[in-house]
Design a protein around this motif. Structure first.
Motif, short mmCIF file in Angstrom:
data_model
loop_
_atom_site.label_atom_id
_atom_site.label_comp_id
_atom_site.label_asym_id
_atom_site.label_seq_id
_atom_site.Cartn_x
_atom_site.Cartn_y
_atom_site.Cartn_z
N ASP A 24 0.75 -1.27 0.06
CA ASP A 24 -0.08 -0.03 0.02
C ASP A 24 0.94 1.24 0.15
N LEU A 25 1.96 1.30 0.82
CA LEU A 25 2.60 2.39 1.08
C LEU A 25 3.51 2.60 -0.30
N ASP A 26 4.01 1.46 -1.02
CA ASP A 26 4.83 1.57 -2.30
C ASP A 26 3.78 2.29 -3.21
N ASN A 27 2.55 1.75 -3.21
CA ASN A 27 1.45 2.27 -4.27
C ASN A 27 1.39 3.83 -4.17
N GLN A 28 1.38 4.22 -2.67
CA GLN A 28 1.29 5.58 -2.60
C GLN A 28 2.45 6.36 -2.79
N VAL A 29 3.45 5.97 -2.64
CA VAL A 29 4.61 6.49 -3.07
C VAL A 29 4.93 6.74 -4.53
N THR A 30 4.35 5.81 -5.31
CA THR A 30 4.29 5.79 -6.71
C THR A 30 3.33 6.69 -7.12
N ALA A 31 2.16 6.85 -6.47
CA ALA A 31 1.11 7.76 -7.07
C ALA A 31 1.82 9.20 -6.66
N LEU A 32 2.39 9.46 -5.46
CA LEU A 32 2.75 10.88 -4.99
C LEU A 32 4.05 11.36 -5.83
N ARG A 33 4.73 10.27 -6.45
CA ARG A 33 5.76 10.71 -7.50
C ARG A 33 5.26 11.19 -8.83
N LEU A 34 4.08 10.38 -9.15
CA LEU A 34 3.67 10.93 -10.56
C LEU A 34 2.90 12.07 -10.14
N ARG A 35 2.36 12.37 -9.26
CA ARG A 35 1.70 13.76 -9.11
C ARG A 35 2.53 14.78 -8.80
N ASN A 36 3.82 14.60 -8.07
CA ASN A 36 4.94 15.47 -8.23
C ASN A 36 5.56 15.83 -9.46
N GLN A 37 5.51 15.14 -10.33
CA GLN A 37 6.11 15.17 -11.96
C GLN A 37 4.98 15.82 -12.50
N ASP A 38 3.78 15.78 -12.40
CA ASP A 38 2.78 16.44 -13.16
C ASP A 38 2.69 18.03 -12.50
N LEU A 39 2.91 18.06 -11.21
CA LEU A 39 3.03 19.56 -10.68
C LEU A 39 4.12 20.22 -10.97
#
Length: 139
Positions: free
Chosen positions: A80-95
């Motif tokens: 779950d944490l790994d999935n959250q990190v991946t989602a946050l990395r993608l969001r960070n790239q978008d931002l």
């Protein structure tokens, strides 16, 4: 299909016996992980399980964690944490991309406005503590 002639990483192509052999896990272990919600293989029209390369990597990761003494609930939390990190990395790239576009637009606006109207705003200087003056004007 990928550029190397093999299936795409997310293409569910491996039957359970092949997935078990490639991961070194028993087919029953794969079924158990699925029942526990740790993995969700694809399904054929007849209901047969099909695993992707991504699924095999996930299964190897789960096996590695359990081999190091981490329980299933710990594995679930790590995934779950790994999935959250991946989602946050993608969001960070978008931002970051959005910020760069905004900065470029602001630079262009400054160039366009600067040529027509020089900045007439006062410069705020850092004041020394104790020497500040506050001006209040009632509406």
């Amino acid at each position: 299909m990928s550029g190397f002639g093999g299936p795409a990483p997310d293409a569910a192509v491996y039957v359970i016996s092949v997935a078990a052999e490639l991961t070194g896990l028993h087919p029953q272990t794969l079924r158990t992980y699925e029942r526990m919600g740790l993995i969700t293989p694809g399904r054929t029209a007849g209901g047969g399980r099909r695993y992707s390369h991504h699924d095999l990597e996930l299964l190897r990761g789960i096996a590695d964690l359990t081999a190091h003494g981490i329980g299933i609930e710990g594995v679930r939390r790590i995934l779950d944490l790994d999935n959250q990190v991946t989602a946050l990395r993608l969001r960070n790239q978008d931002l970051q991309a959005e910020l760069e576009v905004t900065r470029a637009a602001l630079r262009q606006a400054r160039i366009a406005a600067g040529a027509a109207h020089p900045n007439t705003l006062p410069v705020l200087r850092h004041s020394v503590t104790g020497q500040s003056v506050v001006v209040w004007r009632p509406s």
